[in-house]
Design a protein around this motif. Structure first.
Motif, PDB file in Angstrom:
ATOM      1  N   GLU A 189      34.841 -16.625  14.840  1.00 12.06           N
ATOM      2  CA  GLU A 189      34.594 -16.841  16.473  1.00 12.06           C
ATOM      3  C   GLU A 189      35.571 -16.275  17.412  1.00 12.06           C
ATOM      4  N   VAL A 190      36.719 -16.022  16.945  1.00 14.94           N
ATOM      5  CA  VAL A 190      37.704 -15.364  17.804  1.00 14.94           C
ATOM      6  C   VAL A 190      37.262 -13.830  18.088  1.00 14.94           C
ATOM      7  N   VAL A 191      36.716 -13.137  17.214  1.00 15.80           N
ATOM      8  CA  VAL A 191      36.174 -11.899  17.157  1.00 15.80           C
ATOM      9  C   VAL A 191      35.254 -11.700  18.173  1.00 15.80           C
ATOM     10  N   THR A 192      33.822 -12.599  17.972  1.00 15.08           N
ATOM     11  CA  THR A 192      32.758 -12.420  18.779  1.00 15.08           C
ATOM     12  C   THR A 192      32.884 -12.772  20.190  1.00 15.08           C
ATOM     13  N   THR A 193      33.891 -13.884  20.292  1.00 13.79           N
ATOM     14  CA  THR A 193      34.137 -14.301  21.977  1.00 13.79           C
ATOM     15  C   THR A 193      35.032 -13.217  22.574  1.00 13.79           C
ATOM     16  N   VAL A 194      36.123 -12.668  21.850  1.00 10.18           N
ATOM     17  CA  VAL A 194      36.887 -11.825  22.366  1.00 10.18           C
ATOM     18  C   VAL A 194      36.141 -10.591  22.646  1.00 10.18           C
ATOM     19  N   MET A 195      35.020 -10.035  22.014  1.00 11.02           N
ATOM     20  CA  MET A 195      34.272  -8.928  22.128  1.00 11.02           C
ATOM     21  C   MET A 195      33.496  -9.060  23.603  1.00 11.02           C
ATOM     22  N   LEU A 196      32.815 -10.437  23.784  1.00 11.80           N
ATOM     23  CA  LEU A 196      32.140 -10.706  25.092  1.00 11.80           C
ATOM     24  C   LEU A 196      32.988 -10.726  26.335  1.00 11.80           C
ATOM     25  N   TRP A 197      34.395 -11.297  26.082  1.00 12.07           N
ATOM     26  CA  TRP A 197      35.330 -11.497  27.115  1.00 12.07           C
ATOM     27  C   TRP A 197      35.657  -9.893  27.636  1.00 12.07           C
ATOM     28  N   ASN A 198      35.721  -8.973  26.635  1.00 11.14           N
ATOM     29  CA  ASN A 198      36.012  -7.720  26.898  1.00 11.14           C
ATOM     30  C   ASN A 198      35.118  -7.029  27.959  1.00 11.14           C
ATOM     31  N   ILE A 199      33.835  -7.353  27.828  1.00 10.69           N
ATOM     32  CA  ILE A 199      32.632  -6.810  28.681  1.00 10.69           C
ATOM     33  C   ILE A 199      32.774  -7.527  29.716  1.00 10.69           C
ATOM     34  N   ALA A 206      35.374  -8.511  31.374  1.00 13.06           N
ATOM     35  CA  ALA A 206      36.612  -8.093  31.970  1.00 13.06           C
ATOM     36  C   ALA A 206      36.589  -6.596  32.355  1.00 13.06           C
ATOM     37  N   GLY A 207      35.621  -5.728  31.774  1.00 15.64           N
ATOM     38  CA  GLY A 207      35.163  -4.546  32.020  1.00 15.64           C
ATOM     39  C   GLY A 207      36.033  -3.604  31.296  1.00 15.64           C
ATOM     40  N   ARG A 208      36.373  -4.160  30.242  1.00 16.88           N
ATOM     41  CA  ARG A 208      37.250  -3.175  28.877  1.00 16.88           C
ATOM     42  C   ARG A 208      36.192  -2.815  27.799  1.00 16.88           C
ATOM     43  N   TYR A 209      35.269  -1.975  28.481  1.00 21.81           N
ATOM     44  CA  TYR A 209      34.331  -1.785  27.726  1.00 21.81           C
ATOM     45  C   TYR A 209      34.374  -1.020  26.289  1.00 21.81           C
ATOM     46  N   PRO A 210      35.361   0.247  26.251  1.00 20.17           N
ATOM     47  CA  PRO A 210      35.837   0.502  24.935  1.00 20.17           C
ATOM     48  C   PRO A 210      36.238  -0.327  24.040  1.00 20.17           C
ATOM     49  N   ILE A 220      35.016  -3.508  19.013  1.00 23.98           N
ATOM     50  CA  ILE A 220      34.565  -4.810  18.353  1.00 23.98           C
ATOM     51  C   ILE A 220      33.127  -4.999  17.920  1.00 23.98           C
ATOM     52  N   ALA A 221      32.552  -4.527  18.605  1.00 26.32           N
ATOM     53  CA  ALA A 221      30.951  -4.659  18.456  1.00 26.32           C
ATOM     54  C   ALA A 221      30.550  -3.797  17.238  1.00 26.32           C
ATOM     55  N   LEU A 264      23.043  -9.528  22.947  1.00 24.03           N
ATOM     56  CA  LEU A 264      24.069  -9.706  24.115  1.00 24.03           C
ATOM     57  C   LEU A 264      24.925  -8.555  24.405  1.00 24.03           C
ATOM     58  N   VAL A 265      25.174  -7.523  23.358  1.00 20.73           N
ATOM     59  CA  VAL A 265      25.898  -6.408  23.396  1.00 20.73           C
ATOM     60  C   VAL A 265      25.031  -5.470  24.561  1.00 20.73           C
ATOM     61  N   ALA A 266      23.715  -5.513  24.108  1.00 16.37           N
ATOM     62  CA  ALA A 266      22.755  -4.452  25.005  1.00 16.37           C
ATOM     63  C   ALA A 266      22.639  -5.030  26.261  1.00 16.37           C
ATOM     64  N   GLU A 267      22.502  -6.226  26.545  1.00 14.19           N
ATOM     65  CA  GLU A 267      22.219  -6.917  27.865  1.00 14.19           C
ATOM     66  C   GLU A 267      23.350  -6.745  28.696  1.00 14.19           C
ATOM     67  N   GLU A 268      24.466  -7.371  28.383  1.00 18.00           N
ATOM     68  CA  GLU A 268      25.695  -7.419  28.989  1.00 18.00           C
ATOM     69  C   GLU A 268      26.238  -5.963  29.530  1.00 18.00           C
ATOM     70  N   THR A 269      26.151  -5.024  28.682  1.00 16.18           N
ATOM     71  CA  THR A 269      26.632  -3.714  28.982  1.00 16.18           C
ATOM     72  C   THR A 269      25.468  -3.009  30.019  1.00 16.18           C
ATOM     73  N   ALA A 270      24.153  -3.236  29.851  1.00 18.28           N
ATOM     74  CA  ALA A 270      23.469  -2.872  30.838  1.00 18.28           C
ATOM     75  C   ALA A 270      23.665  -3.577  32.091  1.00 18.28           C
ATOM     76  N   GLU A 271      23.796  -4.847  32.119  1.00 17.89           N
ATOM     77  CA  GLU A 271      23.745  -5.535  33.492  1.00 17.89           C
ATOM     78  C   GLU A 271      25.101  -5.146  34.225  1.00 17.89           C
ATOM     79  N   ALA A 272      26.134  -4.815  33.314  1.00 14.93           N
ATOM     80  CA  ALA A 272      27.480  -4.419  34.004  1.00 14.93           C
ATOM     81  C   ALA A 272      27.276  -2.987  34.798  1.00 14.93           C
ATOM     82  N   ALA A 273      26.421  -2.150  33.910  1.00 15.10           N
ATOM     83  CA  ALA A 273      26.271  -0.774  34.597  1.00 15.10           C
ATOM     84  C   ALA A 273      25.535  -0.715  35.770  1.00 15.10           C
ATOM     85  N   LEU A 274      24.288  -1.770  35.729  1.00 17.20           N
ATOM     86  CA  LEU A 274      23.602  -1.676  37.005  1.00 17.20           C
ATOM     87  C   LEU A 274      24.142  -2.486  38.039  1.00 17.20           C
TER      88      LEU A 274
END
Length: 235
Positions: A85-95, A97-101, A106-107, A128-138
């Motif tokens: 759960e730590v890995v998946t949660t931190v992955m989302l938190w990085n998105i 926070a704008g830490r996309y690389p 992690i993704a 989740l990875v696709a939608e959150e990244t797309a939304e951040a870019a838009l």
């Protein structure tokens, strides 16, 4: 909080050892370092719940995330894909926070090992990875912010074989097409390769979801590509 290089090195080593010894069909539960990180995650969630502002939450996540970097590095270095759960949660938190690389690094691990998001999330990891990244870019486009289009290319490649609603994949492709066109004008046209990518992305987006809003973008991209082709020497 992990601060000194020695403590960060120890945390990474402990995470790698725990991840390497936990089979893919098992949970990381029971390993000391994982329990430690779960406790930290619970404490940090408590701090985040005290903030109502989405912008405020993102800023706090950016401040909190470095404390997880050593653990994540250890898991990604030696992990076999155990539920974490730590890995998946931190992955989302990085998105968030704008830490996309960092998020997409992690993704790659999470998708390769088919890690599921925690039960409170309704979307699959790939979705989740696709939608959150797309939304951040838009959002960055709408407000005139910065965003590296290479992040979109990486997100598209990572999620190409993932099952998700057509509308979500269309949103990611739409974002890619729009970022190619962001600075396009007659004095500063995109390259032919970029224009071809934009046209292909926008066509695919509209095929998946005609209501995605990319029709005018596609017309724009096709006009630029036509002009670019017309100005090229014929040999």
């Amino acid at each position: 909080m992990i601060s000194s290089p020695a403590r960060r090195h120890m945390q990474r080593a402990l995470a790698a050892k725990a991840a390497a010894s936990t089979a893919p069909d098992q949970l990381m539960d029971g390993t000391g370092i994982y329990e430690q990180m779960l406790l930290q995650l619970a404490n940090d969630r408590g701090r985040l719940k005290q903030i109502q502002s989405g912008e405020g939450k993102a800023k706090l996540k950016a401040d909190l995330l470095p404390a997880y970097d050593s653990y994540i590095a250890g898991v990604l270095e030696a992990g076999q894909g155990a539920a974490d759960e730590v890995v998946t949660t931190v992955m989302l938190w990085n998105i968030d926070a704008g830490r996309y690389p960092e998020a997409l690094h992690i993704a790659g691990y999470a998708l390769r090992h088919q890690l599921a998001m925690p039960d409170r999330f309704e979307r699959t990891t790939g979705c989740l990875v696709a939608e959150e990244t797309a939304e951040a870019a838009l959002v960055a486009l709408r407000v005139g912010g910065d965003f590296d289009p290479a992040v979109l290319d990486q997100a598209i490649a990572l999620t190409d074989d993932q099952d998700m609603p057509d509308q979500v994949r269309a949103k990611l492709l739409l974002a890619r097409g729009r970022w190619v066109l962001k600075s396009a004008n007659d004095d500063n046209p995109p390259t032919e390769q970029d224009l071809v990518i934009a046209v292909e992305s926008l066509k695919r987006a509209l095929t998946l979801d005609q209501a995605c809003g990319g029709k005018k973008d596609l017309e724009h991209a096709e006009r630029f590509l036509k002009k670019h082709t017309a100005t090229q020497p014929t040999g």
